[in-house]
Write a protein that holds these residues in place. Sequence first.
Motif, PDB file in Angstrom:
ATOM      1  N   PHE A   1       3.965   8.691  10.955  1.00  0.00           N
ATOM      2  CA  PHE A   1       4.533   7.480  10.389  1.00  0.00           C
ATOM      3  C   PHE A   1       5.953   7.686   9.892  1.00  0.00           C
TER       4      PHE A   1
ATOM      5  N   LYS B   1       9.231   7.841   1.837  1.00  0.00           N
ATOM      6  CA  LYS B   1       8.844   7.967   3.239  1.00  0.00           C
ATOM      7  C   LYS B   1       9.789   7.129   4.082  1.00  0.00           C
TER       8      LYS B   1
ATOM      9  N   ASN C   1      -3.435  13.745   4.697  1.00  0.00           N
ATOM     10  CA  ASN C   1      -3.227  12.494   3.970  1.00  0.00           C
ATOM     11  C   ASN C   1      -3.997  12.448   2.659  1.00  0.00           C
TER      12      ASN C   1
ATOM     13  N   SER D   1      -3.166   9.009   0.655  1.00  0.00           N
ATOM     14  CA  SER D   1      -1.858   8.465   1.019  1.00  0.00           C
ATOM     15  C   SER D   1      -1.913   7.841   2.411  1.00  0.00           C
ATOM     16  N   ASP D   2      -0.842   7.159   2.779  1.00  0.00           N
ATOM     17  CA  ASP D   2      -0.681   6.550   4.107  1.00  0.00           C
ATOM     18  C   ASP D   2      -1.724   5.491   4.409  1.00  0.00           C
TER      19      ASP D   2
ATOM     20  N   LEU E   1      -0.754   1.906   6.412  1.00  0.00           N
ATOM     21  CA  LEU E   1       0.523   1.998   7.101  1.00  0.00           C
ATOM     22  C   LEU E   1       0.399   1.664   8.576  1.00  0.00           C
TER      23      LEU E   1
END
Length: 999
Positions: free
Chosen positions: A724, A743, A847, A859-860, A863
């Motif tokens: 990502f 990010k 992640n 996380s992520d 997305l």
Amino acid sequence: MGLFHLFIFAFISFASLITINGDESLNLNEEVLGLIVFKSSLTDPLSHLSSWNQDDENPCSWKFVTCSPVTRKVTGLSLDGLNLSGKIGRGLEKLQSLKILSLANNNFTGYINPDLSLLTKLERLNLSGNGLSDRIPGSLLNPGTIKFLDLSRNFISGPVPEQFFMNCLSLRSLSLSSNNLEGPIPSSLSNCTSLNHLSLSNNRFSGNPEFESGIWSLNRIRTLDLSHNSLSGSIPNGVMALHDLKELSLQGNQFSGSLPSDLGLCPHLNTLDLSNNLLTDSIPKSIRALSSLSYLNLANNMLTGDFPEWIGSLTSLEYLELSGNSLTGILPEYIALTSLKYLSLSDNKLTGNIPMSLVSSGALSTISLSGNKFNGSIPDGLFGLGFDKIDLSRNELTGSIPPGSGKIFESLQTLDLSGNRLTGDIPVGIGLYSKLRYLNLSWNSFETTMPLELGNLKNLMVLDLRSGAFQGSVPNNICDSGRIGILQLDLNSFTGSIPYGIGNCSSLYLLSMSHNNLNGTIPRSMSQLKKLKILKLENNQLTGEIPPELGDLENLLSVNISHNRLQGRLPSAGIFPSLSASSLEGNLGICSPLLHEPCKLNVPKPLYLDPFAYPNQNERHRQHQTDQSSNYYKPHRFGVSSIIAILAAIAILIGVLVVILLNISARRRLAFVGNSLESCSSSTRSGSGLSMGKFVWFDAKDNYCIVNPESLLENGHEIGSGVFGTVYKASIGRDEDDVIAIKSLVVSNMTPYPDDFDREVSVLGKLKHPNLVTLKGYYWTSKLQLLVTDFVPNGSLHTKLHERSSSDPPLSWRNRFKILLGTAKGLAYLHHSFRPPIMHYNIKPNNILLDENLNPKVSDFGLARVISRLDKHVMKSRFESALGYVAPELACQSLRVNEKCDVYGFGVLILEIVTGRRPIEYGEDNVLILNEQVKIMLEEGNVLECVDESMGEYGEDEVLPVLKLGLVCTSQIPSSRPSMAEVVQILQVIKTPVPHRMS
């Protein structure tokens, strides 16, 4: 217990109160009754003890019983390997002349009977290889007569009692290996001054034995094995003054500091294994004095300095293993010891040429020099020795592969020359290596064809030729042996079609031919590969339809056929209906709802006959009348000019629509940029041509004004990257604690509307949960899109599991369980607190971030929904990076998936955390699929052997149900997987404390 057994116990108790001097028969009957009572408490499925008859006057004629020829009393009882089971009950204490008791390699369970300490003449006690549990009785050595004690390979737990070694002056040999013993080694061990052999390996002992046990003062010790524990501290100088020491095994602990400088003071030492510790500094020169040393293993430490030039003085050395250190320098020319059989120096920093003297080392069977910086050519004649294994991979070797000769044709099993700069043809005679099982020539520059002789390797199981600059066609006989399990031919220049003979690879489970110039159709013979799990054919020139028979391959887990010229229908069975778009894209026209390209069926078009095309003479007049009266019944036909005019009109109309849409898009972007300028006192136009933009903060107290977002990326530093985007750590504000993670998202030329981006990200900004990484804000321009999140200081779970530094302790079971439960709670919040649910799509250890207290932060999340609007090509990379975590239906990137894809990924995460293994591991001879391996071992009853030993103590009543939960979550059928809310409930039930459970 039956009435007969109660009667026997009562009778023995009564007989023990009677003393009749000179009555020999009563004493003999007492031993008979004692053995009968012992037999009554066990199970003898093969009737080995059928000769034990309670009516006999004495047991000396019974099998497995030894008596003194003088006293006629029982002195030995040896029942090894008789498949006996049950508990070691009462009765044996009546054998007061017993000197040898051996019950090894049976199925005895329960605790060790403390009544064994009543055997006052016992000298040898062997209870190894059973299922005994609980703790060691502190009184077991109380008789003070035991010389040999072996309790190894059981399930004995807890610490060793301090009083256990209070009466051990007679003890010569002690083995407590392969149990679950823990805590420090008792200091009373120093009382065992006559000890010659001591093995405490494969337990959970901890602490520093130098200060706690006095173990180094056992100056009569000959073999000392403390391997595979959690012992720490340094190995002190003076310890090697143990004059009689022959074998020292300390591998698999946490010993640190330098190696003792007086290692050479043990003249009889023949085995020294200090591998897999934290030892530093150089190898002491005193080792050169060990003239009897035949086995030296210092692998996987942090040793530095030049490779010892004196190694050639160890004339008795047969096994030398120094891999996984940081040794430098060159190899001495006289390293080729005449007795050396095994040489491994891999993963160091050695340079120079491979010594020619190795050619004269006639005894050498294994040589591994991989992962260094050796240059020059492979010595001529090296392939004339009787090697079993040659690994020269990951160096800087040049030239060609030397031809083989002599006995190597009949001995070589493993040949790995990958990752060098080798050129030229593969030697003629490669097919003569009759025992070769593993051949890896990948990542070289051969620029030659693939030799037909490879098909003659009847025992070959792994063939890896990736990125070897190979040309020409793939030989049809490549699978003549039928034993190949892994065939990797990627990143070459192979042409022609996939050989039909590929169907002869009946053992194949990984086939990878991607990034070549292969053409023609996929052969139907591939449907014979019943064991195939992974198929990679992307980036070729393959044509035609995919054979429908491939849908019958039940074991197939991953397929990638993207970027070819395939078309038509996918097979209707197996994995194909659920293949992702990234596995199919870039073809002429495969029929799949996931693809936007037109579907092209490889079938002839139906013939259309116009009944009015050729009327006969009698019908022309009637046709003319019909045309005039009812013209609308007649099919309309257009000329070429009409068709051109229609197409031109359509093109003009499309152009007008495109212009209108572009104008609308421009107005939206201008409005967005205008609003951006209002949120910050100053804005900037970067030198790279970025549009003006703004930071949007979701929390008012975080309303920092960022003038130049690029400066954050330039002044910060990169802490990670993924499919990502790239993540940076940056400081904002004047306070040092104002640290954020940024990010930088992957974008393409296809820029989304800013209000679409705002809408999607704003949803994510509303998510608040202690186990989710908080999204603080974002920045948007047409060329740069940033997400701002909290900075999580302890890195990712992936690093803690697989890339842990030597100074970083392994995760304990308590912390691993906390990570699992927290991650499950975070995912349950995403799945069950929103409608429609928010799916993660990419569950894996990278992640899962860990804060300073090792609390997990997912996380992520979400997305994929944002990125998919930016760049569809990211989807392909996402699935390739998550191989092993993606649910078998492989539909997580479509709109029709549900939360069960995340549950599957979480199930794989469970297995990975408990075992410490990656979900897919590639070995020399196979591909290990983690969930399949755990399932097999669970069915075989030895699943706890999968547990990561590095995490120390754990409760079986927690680990076992957690492993089972992981297997349920990775069910092949989505409906069979639990929801994340149910997963949280199950984990909380498992964690409910009970009095005997370990924390």
